[in-house]
Scaffold this motif. Sequence first.
Motif, short mmCIF file in Angstrom:
data_model
loop_
_atom_site.label_atom_id
_atom_site.label_comp_id
_atom_site.label_asym_id
_atom_site.label_seq_id
_atom_site.Cartn_x
_atom_site.Cartn_y
_atom_site.Cartn_z
N SER A 118 50.73 103.00 14.77
CA SER A 118 51.16 102.03 13.76
C SER A 118 50.95 100.59 14.22
CB SER A 118 52.65 102.25 13.43
OG SER A 118 53.12 101.21 12.59
N SER A 119 50.09 99.86 13.50
CA SER A 119 49.86 98.44 13.81
C SER A 119 51.10 97.61 13.51
CB SER A 119 48.68 97.91 12.99
OG SER A 119 47.52 98.65 13.24
N ALA A 120 51.76 97.91 12.39
CA ALA A 120 52.93 97.13 11.99
C ALA A 120 54.08 97.32 12.98
CB ALA A 120 53.37 97.52 10.58
N LEU A 121 54.28 98.56 13.42
CA LEU A 121 55.37 98.82 14.36
C LEU A 121 55.06 98.20 15.72
CD1 LEU A 121 58.08 100.27 14.31
CD2 LEU A 121 56.95 102.31 15.23
N LEU A 122 53.78 98.19 16.11
CA LEU A 122 53.41 97.53 17.36
C LEU A 122 53.62 96.02 17.26
CD1 LEU A 122 52.30 97.91 20.20
CD2 LEU A 122 49.99 97.65 19.27
N ALA A 123 53.30 95.46 16.08
CA ALA A 123 53.54 94.03 15.87
C ALA A 123 55.03 93.73 15.97
CB ALA A 123 53.01 93.61 14.49
N ASP A 124 55.86 94.64 15.45
CA ASP A 124 57.30 94.45 15.53
C ASP A 124 57.80 94.60 16.96
OD1 ASP A 124 59.45 93.70 13.96
OD2 ASP A 124 60.17 95.74 13.67
N ALA A 125 57.14 95.46 17.75
CA ALA A 125 57.49 95.58 19.17
C ALA A 125 57.17 94.29 19.91
CB ALA A 125 56.73 96.75 19.79
N TRP A 126 56.03 93.68 19.57
CA TRP A 126 55.70 92.37 20.15
C TRP A 126 56.75 91.34 19.75
CZ3 TRP A 126 52.78 90.96 23.97
CH2 TRP A 126 51.68 91.72 24.34
N ASN A 127 57.21 91.46 18.52
CA ASN A 127 58.23 90.55 18.02
C ASN A 127 59.51 90.67 18.84
OD1 ASN A 127 59.25 88.61 16.34
ND2 ASN A 127 59.55 89.95 14.59
N ASP A 128 59.88 91.89 19.19
CA ASP A 128 61.06 92.09 20.04
C ASP A 128 60.81 91.57 21.45
OD1 ASP A 128 62.63 93.22 18.09
OD2 ASP A 128 62.03 95.27 18.55
N GLY A 129 59.56 91.71 21.92
CA GLY A 129 59.22 91.15 23.21
C GLY A 129 59.37 89.64 23.23
N VAL A 130 59.02 89.02 22.09
CA VAL A 130 59.22 87.58 21.95
C VAL A 130 60.70 87.25 22.03
CG1 VAL A 130 59.02 85.65 20.35
CG2 VAL A 130 57.15 87.24 20.59
N ASP A 131 61.53 88.10 21.41
CA ASP A 131 62.98 87.89 21.46
C ASP A 131 63.49 87.86 22.89
OD1 ASP A 131 63.53 87.54 18.85
OD2 ASP A 131 64.41 89.51 18.50
N ILE A 132 62.98 88.77 23.71
CA ILE A 132 63.42 88.83 25.11
C ILE A 132 63.03 87.54 25.82
CG2 ILE A 132 63.18 90.04 27.30
CD1 ILE A 132 62.45 92.55 25.60
N LEU A 133 61.76 87.15 25.65
CA LEU A 133 61.27 85.94 26.32
C LEU A 133 61.98 84.70 25.79
CD1 LEU A 133 59.31 84.83 28.37
CD2 LEU A 133 57.55 84.76 26.61
N SER A 134 62.16 84.65 24.46
CA SER A 134 62.84 83.48 23.89
C SER A 134 64.31 83.46 24.29
CB SER A 134 62.71 83.49 22.36
OG SER A 134 63.39 84.58 21.79
N GLY A 135 64.93 84.65 24.41
CA GLY A 135 66.32 84.71 24.84
C GLY A 135 66.49 84.23 26.27
N VAL A 136 65.57 84.64 27.15
CA VAL A 136 65.61 84.18 28.54
C VAL A 136 65.41 82.67 28.61
CG1 VAL A 136 64.42 84.28 30.76
CG2 VAL A 136 64.88 86.39 29.51
N THR A 137 64.46 82.17 27.81
CA THR A 137 64.20 80.73 27.78
C THR A 137 65.42 79.95 27.30
OG1 THR A 137 61.86 81.14 27.32
CG2 THR A 137 62.68 78.93 26.85
N ALA A 138 66.04 80.44 26.21
CA ALA A 138 67.23 79.78 25.68
C ALA A 138 68.38 79.84 26.67
CB ALA A 138 67.63 80.43 24.36
#
Length: 296
Positions: free
Chosen positions: A141-161
């Motif tokens: 699933s391309s959409a689900l993989l894109a959403d997994a990347w989105n969660d990965g962004v959450d982790i990185l953005s959370g650490v940054t914040a």
Amino acid sequence: MNPELVGRAIAIASMVVSALLATAKIYIGLKANSTAVVSDGLESAGDLLASGLVFFGLLIASKPPDEKHPYGHGRVETLSGLIVGMMLVASGALISFRSMERASEGQHAPAAYAMWPLVASIAIKGGMSLTKRYYARKIGSSALLADAWNDGVDILSGVTALAAVAITLSDPVQLAAADHIGGAAVGVIIIVVGFRVVRDTTLQLMDTMPDPDSLDHIRQVGLSVPGVLGVEKCFARKTGLKWHVDLHLEVDPEMSVFESHEIATQAREKIKSEIDWVADVLVHVEPHLPTRAGAL
């Protein structure tokens, strides 16, 4: 395991979690006067919409082929992944712009409890990202993989914040702007990942071929069918969760049409049964000529 049902269940669970995290981070961020936490909360709110798009894409993609859509409705799933990527780019730009605006306004330092929703978000999103990435690759699933990347962004953005809030709290007078700069950094991270998602889904919409090893696997299974003397061409394009294959097989030129048709049918069924990511195979039969150039 039904791929569409798995994808939809994960998307629904993600929507619930994103809604709770977004509410907590935005509320606590506003109360604690933290730009970085509010920015991360807005990113989680975007996750809610992104997961909704993934759910919609998987729902439409599961519809069977019809007269107007003989290849099925799988491209809707890829399109939803593309929209998720575009949303990431737009939301990241807005978050960065607003955060830098606040940095010049001279806000008060955030309260220490602003860090707790970020810690919780990093832990939860870490588990969700791994789960989505695993099942996205399992069901294609391309959409689900894109959403997994989105969660990965959450982790990185959370650490940054989290780092930005911690720096500000270490010296609220001299480093008060760090919280706002951290919010802007979160936006930049979102933009970069958004462009990656847009690139990957655009390549699929342009019918980019699978990797050489996957194509070679199709050729080898086709060649294993009795009567197949060669593979002239092998093309594949992704439509939703699976791939459609165009295969040109070489057979004895003295063979009857009926016999060559039977070989083509056997090749089609064998490839579909042995390679689970192939949805269908369109087989063309060509006469085998010893002087023919090498297979494509």
